[in-house]
Design a protein around this motif. Structure first.
Motif, short mmCIF file in Angstrom:
data_model
loop_
_atom_site.label_atom_id
_atom_site.label_comp_id
_atom_site.label_asym_id
_atom_site.label_seq_id
_atom_site.Cartn_x
_atom_site.Cartn_y
_atom_site.Cartn_z
N ILE A 10 -5.76 -7.22 -5.44
CA ILE A 10 -5.01 -5.96 -5.46
C ILE A 10 -3.65 -6.21 -6.11
O ILE A 10 -2.89 -7.06 -5.67
N GLY A 11 -3.36 -5.47 -7.19
CA GLY A 11 -2.07 -5.57 -7.87
C GLY A 11 -2.21 -6.21 -9.23
O GLY A 11 -2.17 -7.44 -9.35
N LEU A 12 -2.37 -5.40 -10.27
CA LEU A 12 -2.62 -5.90 -11.63
C LEU A 12 -1.43 -5.63 -12.55
O LEU A 12 -1.58 -5.13 -13.66
N LEU A 64 -12.39 -13.18 0.40
CA LEU A 64 -11.00 -13.60 0.29
C LEU A 64 -10.29 -12.58 -0.60
O LEU A 64 -10.81 -12.19 -1.64
N LEU A 65 -9.10 -12.16 -0.17
CA LEU A 65 -8.37 -11.10 -0.88
C LEU A 65 -7.01 -11.61 -1.32
O LEU A 65 -6.20 -12.05 -0.50
N PHE A 66 -6.74 -11.55 -2.63
CA PHE A 66 -5.42 -11.86 -3.17
C PHE A 66 -4.61 -10.58 -3.32
O PHE A 66 -5.14 -9.55 -3.78
N LEU A 67 -3.34 -10.64 -2.96
CA LEU A 67 -2.40 -9.55 -3.20
C LEU A 67 -1.34 -10.05 -4.19
O LEU A 67 -0.81 -11.15 -4.02
N CYS A 68 -1.03 -9.23 -5.20
CA CYS A 68 0.05 -9.57 -6.12
C CYS A 68 0.87 -8.31 -6.34
O CYS A 68 0.69 -7.58 -7.32
N LEU A 69 1.77 -8.04 -5.39
CA LEU A 69 2.51 -6.79 -5.32
C LEU A 69 4.01 -7.04 -5.41
O LEU A 69 4.48 -8.14 -5.10
N PRO A 70 4.79 -6.01 -5.80
CA PRO A 70 6.21 -6.24 -6.12
C PRO A 70 7.11 -6.59 -4.95
O PRO A 70 8.12 -7.27 -5.14
N HIS A 74 5.59 -2.77 -0.62
CA HIS A 74 4.28 -2.51 -1.21
C HIS A 74 3.17 -3.22 -0.43
O HIS A 74 2.08 -2.69 -0.28
N VAL A 75 3.48 -4.43 0.04
CA VAL A 75 2.50 -5.16 0.84
C VAL A 75 2.21 -4.40 2.14
O VAL A 75 1.05 -4.25 2.55
N ARG A 76 3.24 -3.90 2.78
CA ARG A 76 3.05 -3.13 4.01
C ARG A 76 2.21 -1.88 3.75
O ARG A 76 1.39 -1.48 4.58
N ALA A 77 2.40 -1.27 2.60
CA ALA A 77 1.66 -0.05 2.27
C ALA A 77 0.16 -0.30 2.20
O ALA A 77 -0.63 0.55 2.61
#
Length: 293
Positions: A10-12, A64-70, A74-77
């Protein structure tokens, strides 16, 4: 590699898209991606990723889930609402690649632990080019067993992977990395301003400093490639993002009862640049305001 058959992502954005692309190319796993912007999603689909329809869709299908957020916001959202917490299942792992609040990181880890799932902080360092080349540096906060399981996947996009300790330790290390970087870039901006006003060419100055004890990654990259040519693009690491990351360092210091005056001063300088209209510009733009360039 551990048996994570489907990798969610999530987060491109600027960093997320090339990281996800390296996972598609190198992991040998099914990669399911999601972003609010259709353009990077379409590009990655053309290269073998699958497109998810929502955050919940990614969580339900991935191991497994990767997050790449600002930011932490945004992570909390994506964590709340019909997101990670409501859809997580036993045994799943979430890996946060962004720089985020240490307190929030540990809070989310406890909430997932109650559901027999795991939260890992693995913030990334280096440039967009490093993300494209798969040569990032990653600082991981996780149990030793979990670190062993996820390290091979992280090495699809990183050449330097450091196990910093338990959950939150990766964030602490990355936050301090950025704090030192911002203070160094400010010193370079001040040096260039003084040089210019005293008849010394800024490029010559930094070339010369690079041959002595003042040499650094910041000098060679932020100094020579941004400050000297006055190159401060948008959609790079912005002044607003820099201040956000610095605020995490100031928060850690306050919690420890420490006064870190250099970081406090750089926070003021970043805020002044934002107030002057440079919030979306690459953060070495502080040189423009220090030197009146």
């Amino acid at each position: 590699m551990s048996a994570y058959n489907t990798i969610g992502f999530i987060g491109l954005g600027v960093m997320g898209e090339p990281i996800c692309r390296n996972l598609v190319k190198k992991s040998g796993r099914r990669v399911l991606a999601f972003d609010l912007s259709p353009e990077p999603l379409a590009r990655l689909q053309a290269e073998g990723a699958e497109a998810a329809t929502s955050v919940a869709d990614v969580v339900r299908q991935s191991d497994l889930l990767f997050l790449c957020l600002p930011s932490a916001k945004h992570v909390r959202a994506v964590f709340e609402g019909d997101g990670i917490l409501n859809n997580i299942r036993s045994g799943q792992v979430v890996v946060d690649l962004g720089t985020s609040s240490v307190g929030q990181t540990r809070e989310f880890a406890k909430l997932l632990q109650a559901k027999a799932a795991s939260w890992t902080d693995a913030p990334i360092a280096r440039t967009r080019q490093a993300a494209q080349d798969g040569t990032l540096s990653v600082m991981v906060g996780a149990t030793p067993a979990l670190y062993t399981g996820i390290e091979p996947l992280i090495r699809c996009f990183a050449t330097d992977v450091t196990h910093c300790g338990d959950v939150g330790a990766g964030q602490v290390t990355k936050i301090l990395n950025n704090m030192v970087l911002f203070e160094t870039v400010n010193a370079l901006a001040e040096a260039v301003a003084v040089a210019e006003h005293n008849g010394v060419d800024p490029k010559l100055l930094l070339d010369t400093l690079s041959k002595g004890s003042a040499d650094s990654f910041a000098l060679r990259n932020h100094g020579m490639k941004a400050i000297v040519p006055g190159n401060f693009p948008e959609r790079a690491f912005s002044t607003e993002y820099a201040l956000k990351d610095l605020s995490y360092a100031l928060e850690l210091a306050a919690d420890a009862g420490l006064k870190i005056r250099g970081a406090e001063l750089v926070g003021t300088i970043l805020q002044e640049a934002i107030d002057a209209g440079s919030g979306n510009s690459y953060f070495p733009v502080i040189a423009k305001h220090i030197g009146g360039r």
